[in-house]
Design a protein around this motif. Structure first.
Motif, PDB file in Angstrom:
ATOM      1  N   UNK A  12      43.837  38.701  44.621  1.00  0.00           N
ATOM      2  CA  UNK A  12      43.311  39.665  43.654  1.00  0.00           C
ATOM      3  C   UNK A  12      42.443  38.986  42.605  1.00  0.00           C
ATOM      4  N   UNK A  13      42.840  37.793  42.176  1.00  0.00           N
ATOM      5  CA  UNK A  13      42.034  37.064  41.199  1.00  0.00           C
ATOM      6  C   UNK A  13      40.682  36.670  41.786  1.00  0.00           C
ATOM      7  N   UNK A  14      40.663  36.287  43.047  1.00  0.00           N
ATOM      8  CA  UNK A  14      39.393  35.950  43.696  1.00  0.00           C
ATOM      9  C   UNK A  14      38.492  37.175  43.783  1.00  0.00           C
ATOM     10  N   UNK A  15      39.082  38.306  44.130  1.00  0.00           N
ATOM     11  CA  UNK A  15      38.292  39.536  44.221  1.00  0.00           C
ATOM     12  C   UNK A  15      37.703  39.905  42.870  1.00  0.00           C
ATOM     13  N   UNK A  16      38.450  39.672  41.809  1.00  0.00           N
ATOM     14  CA  UNK A  16      37.934  39.982  40.473  1.00  0.00           C
ATOM     15  C   UNK A  16      36.830  39.034  40.053  1.00  0.00           C
TER      16      UNK A  16
END
Length: 461
Positions: free
Chosen positions: A282-286
């Motif tokens: 999720x952090x990568x997607x953000x």
């Protein structure tokens, strides 16, 4: 004359003469041979699934667009019950086009020649002066409808085929795991941003077709100016030393579909110095949302894709590739320095218009749920980069006709196209998706896989 058993042209040339599987070479003659072209219409374009458009083009009952399945003109229509139909645009009476408009809305399509009329699902209504039975008495009305293709909607994309046997699931094969990440990732899916761009080039359809088999080599040279100018990252001095866009995992499946997956972290470093190390999915997607997806839409990815698919989309997403026989996929990560929405999502189809002519059709997409300013930026990005006069396609459109010109020469057509820089299959540790995998520096493996899919269909009489 052409011999139906296997493939032998009138001068005795066989398919194995044209495609040397031991040497990984293809005769340039295949790009300009009328006999071969006629067989391609029968053995490839009449047997496989072809992309015609998107259901957002025909939202209401009676809406239609006119498209081509190779040389066959078809009407793509939404019927009263909401179903999408694809019908051959040939009146069964005397062969006239039934529909002559490019797009519109009509409860019925009436042939201007003798007045035969057909519903939006292709069924026959009747001919003028019903009491005189102008349609004759040899066939019932049920037998006089427009010839129908089989239709499948995938992520809203409209595919059709004349084949009675090939299922769409079999057509996609292991490519579905990757393609879902592009076309089936949000709650309400994609929409087309306006009608497709179209132009005609003087070249055989296989010239752009085989390049869509994930050709990475030409990026270094043909598109070098984009890197030199910083449009695709890198600098003139570092391009040949680092070539960041040349390392990833290439994928092919037996059906001929191919993809190039590039690390999101490496893509991001081409534009900003931020590390993905130690970050969650999720952090990568953000940090780097997929093109057209806003941060607010990220939860939709987890609802519509498997955990493995979302993880790949955040880590090493598919970014360019093709669907056999004539589709190019351009899923472009390109963060904008002005803060606008990044990247583009385009599909090209290369529609045959003869052995020496192809229609380039460019479909541009955005997520239906995306804000209007994001859709505007996605459209702008795609037109600037992958549009018919875009920075990328200007390079390609200059090259293909020159290859075609060479294919006409008596001596030139004996030259062979060489696919001999091969990596070979190698599955990276922890890789979840299927297909044949080629990690590292992109080579000729996927394009050769495209030619092997071509060979298999052409060899099947």
């Amino acid at each position: 004359m052409l011999h139906k058993a296997g493939l032998t042209l009138g001068d005795g040339t066989t398919l194995d003469d044209l495609i040397n599987r031991d040497m990984n070479e293809v005769s340039l003659r295949v790009m300009n041979d009328k006999e071969l072209y006629e067989l391609e219409m029968e053995r490839i374009f009449a047997r496989t699934w072809l992309l015609l458009g998107h259901e957002s083009e025909i939202p209401k009952a009676g809406d239609y667009v006119m498209r081509d399945m190779a040389e066959d003109n078809v009407i793509v229509s939404r019927a009263r019950d909401g179903e999408v139909h694809v019908m051959l645009n040939v009146c069964p009476h005397r062969g006239m086009k039934v529909c002559t408009a490019e797009a519109g809305n009509a409860a019925a399509h009436r042939c201007i020649y003798h007045g035969w009329a057909f519903r939006s699902d292709g069924s026959f209504i009747g001919a003028p002066i019903e009491k005189e039975q102008m349609h004759g008495n040899k066939h019932s009305k049920d037998e006089l409808g427009l010839k129908k293709a089989r239709v499948h909607l995938y992520g809203g994309l409209i595919f059709a085929t004349w084949s009675k046997d090939l299922s769409f699931e079999d057509y996609l094969g292991d490519a579905k795991f990757y393609l879902d990440q592009l076309f089936c990732r949000t709650d309400n899916g994609l929409e087309m941003l306006g009608p497709p761009q179209r132009f005609v080039l003087p070249c055989n359809w296989k010239i752009p077709g085989e390049q869509s088999g994930s050709d990475g080599f030409h990026t270094l040279t043909l598109h070098r100016s984009l890197m030199e100018g910083g449009i695709m990252g890198g600098t003139a001095e570092s391009i040949y030393d680092t070539a960041p866009g040349m390392y990833g995992v290439d994928i092919s499946v037996p059906q001929g579909h191919t993809l190039r997956c590039l690390e999101a972290a490496q893509t991001f470093k081409m534009f900003a110095d931020i590390s993905f190390e130690g970050k969650t999915t999720e952090e990568r997607l953000n940090l780097l949302t997929p093109p057209g997806v806003t941060k607010e839409m990220i939860p939709q990815l987890f609802r519509n894709l498997t955990e493995d698919q979302v993880n790949q989309l955040a880590t090493i997403p598919p970014q360019v590739g093709g669907m056999f026989p004539n589709i190019l996929i351009a899923f472009i990560f390109a963060p904008r320095m002005d803060g606008g929405a990044s990247g583009a999502l385009s599909l090209h189809t290369y529609v045959p218009k003869g052995p020496d002519k192809v229609e380039f059709v460019n479909f541009i997409f955005a997520e239906k749920d995306a804000p209007e300013d994001v859709k505007r930026d996605m459209l702008q990005n795609a037109i600037w980069s992958t549009g018919t006069s875009g920075t990328i396609e200007q390079d390609d459109a200059d090259t293909w006709p020159q290859i075609m010109r060479n294919a006409r020469g008596h001596m030139s057509k004996s030259v062979t196209l060489k696919y001999q820089a091969l990596h070979g299959h190698e599955r990276p540790e922890g890789w979840v998706g299927g297909g044949d995998l080629y990690p590292g520096f992109t080579k000729d493996d996927t394009q050769w896989a495209w030619w092997m899919a071509y060979y298999d269909l052409m060899a099947d009489a």
